[in-house]
Design a protein around this motif. Structure first.
Motif, PDB file in Angstrom:
ATOM      1  N   PRO A 136       0.799  -1.227   0.000  1.00 26.08           N
ATOM      2  CA  PRO A 136       0.000   0.000   0.000  1.00 26.08           C
ATOM      3  C   PRO A 136       0.834   1.282   0.000  1.00 26.08           C
ATOM      4  CG  PRO A 136      -0.827  -1.543   1.642  1.00 26.08           C
ATOM      5  CD  PRO A 136       0.455  -2.109   1.113  1.00 26.08           C
ATOM      6  N   TRP A 164      -1.720   3.030  -2.155  1.00 26.83           N
ATOM      7  CA  TRP A 164      -3.066   2.938  -1.585  1.00 26.83           C
ATOM      8  C   TRP A 164      -3.834   4.237  -1.776  1.00 26.83           C
ATOM      9  CZ3 TRP A 164      -6.101   5.270   2.133  1.00 26.83           C
ATOM     10  CH2 TRP A 164      -7.249   4.572   2.512  1.00 26.83           C
ATOM     11  N   TYR A 165      -3.175   5.362  -1.501  1.00 30.45           N
ATOM     12  CA  TYR A 165      -3.835   6.657  -1.623  1.00 30.45           C
ATOM     13  C   TYR A 165      -4.161   6.979  -3.077  1.00 30.45           C
ATOM     14  CZ  TYR A 165      -2.430   7.098   3.211  1.00 30.45           C
ATOM     15  OH  TYR A 165      -2.273   6.880   4.551  1.00 30.45           O
ATOM     16  N   ARG A 167      -4.833   4.737  -5.417  1.00 27.35           N
ATOM     17  CA  ARG A 167      -5.998   3.893  -5.763  1.00 27.35           C
ATOM     18  C   ARG A 167      -7.286   4.474  -5.185  1.00 27.35           C
ATOM     19  NH1 ARG A 167      -2.336  -0.395  -4.898  1.00 27.35           N
ATOM     20  NH2 ARG A 167      -3.124  -0.714  -2.805  1.00 27.35           N
ATOM     21  N   GLU A 168      -7.230   4.964  -3.943  1.00 28.38           N
ATOM     22  CA  GLU A 168      -8.405   5.553  -3.309  1.00 28.38           C
ATOM     23  C   GLU A 168      -8.865   6.801  -4.077  1.00 28.38           C
ATOM     24  OE1 GLU A 168     -10.385   4.589  -0.478  1.00 28.38           O
ATOM     25  OE2 GLU A 168      -9.361   2.776  -1.144  1.00 28.38           O
ATOM     26  N   SER A 169      -7.921   7.626  -4.491  1.00 30.79           N
ATOM     27  CA  SER A 169      -8.260   8.839  -5.248  1.00 30.79           C
ATOM     28  C   SER A 169      -8.915   8.473  -6.576  1.00 30.79           C
ATOM     29  CB  SER A 169      -7.010   9.671  -5.526  1.00 30.79           C
ATOM     30  OG  SER A 169      -6.499  10.181  -4.335  1.00 30.79           O
ATOM     31  N   ALA A 171     -10.553   5.698  -7.238  1.00 28.63           N
ATOM     32  CA  ALA A 171     -11.864   5.107  -6.954  1.00 28.63           C
ATOM     33  C   ALA A 171     -12.901   6.211  -6.699  1.00 28.63           C
ATOM     34  CB  ALA A 171     -11.779   4.162  -5.757  1.00 28.63           C
ATOM     35  N   VAL A 172     -12.514   7.274  -6.016  1.00 27.65           N
ATOM     36  CA  VAL A 172     -13.426   8.367  -5.729  1.00 27.65           C
ATOM     37  C   VAL A 172     -13.789   9.093  -7.022  1.00 27.65           C
ATOM     38  CG1 VAL A 172     -13.605  10.636  -4.610  1.00 27.65           C
ATOM     39  CG2 VAL A 172     -12.683   8.701  -3.347  1.00 27.65           C
TER      40      VAL A 172
END
Length: 174
Positions: A136, A164-165, A167-169, A171-172
């Protein structure tokens, strides 16, 4: 559960400051200001009351004294609250990361190689070389170094983000 099903501390916004106890506040000031580039903000006066205030409110020996207390800002944040205590039962050996209560303070830098070279050129103990994270935290590099009184600091850099961050960005934005 809190209001609306939320859990956790009501009204939590973020980290305000980190408190550090040092053996010599002048040495710590020199390290934080001259070595790391923190900004010295202001002092607060000595604190002791002869009663049980220190034990009740700070969980230290009732006869502990805070002789010197200074505040520093490192970049835009965080603020360091730095204490020089005297206490009858004071332990002078800093905890290691593996000890209960062990900790480190991580500072973000844009160029970790330049920061490590700078610390080494000034005689600071740097523990190994920068390490590359995976999983991550892929995209991040980090390395530990020691303050003159033995506290552990870490340099962290991820100029292109961490996996990880990122991927999160994505996804949002989805």
């Amino acid at each position: 559960m809190g209001e609306g099903g939320a859990t956790g501390l009501p009204g939590l916004v973020g980290l305000d400051h980190v408190g550090l106890t040092v053996p010599d506040i002048d040495q710590a000031t020199e390290f934080l200001v001259d070595m790391l580039g923190c900004e010295y903000l202001y002092p607060l006066g000595p604190r002791s009351d002869g009663g049980d205030w220190m034990a009740t409110h700070l969980n230290v020996h009732p006869r502990a004294r805070v002789d010197k207390l200074r505040f520093f800002r490192c970049g835009t944040q965080p603020v360091f609250e730095v204490f020089e205590y005297e206490a009858p039962d004071q332990v002078s050996t800093p905890p290691r990361n593996s000890d209960v209560g062990g900790h480190h303070l991580a500072l973000y830098v844009e160029d970790i190689d330049a920061a490590v070279a700078y610390l080494r050129s000034r005689g600071v103990t740097v523990l190994g070389g920068p390490n590359a994270s995976d999983g991550p935290h892929a995209g991040q590099r980090w390395v530990y170094f020691l303050a003159p009184w033995g506290a552990q600091f870490e340099l962290v850099s991820y100029p292109n983000g961490r996996a990880w961050y990122l991927r999160e960005s994505e996804a949002v934005r989805g």
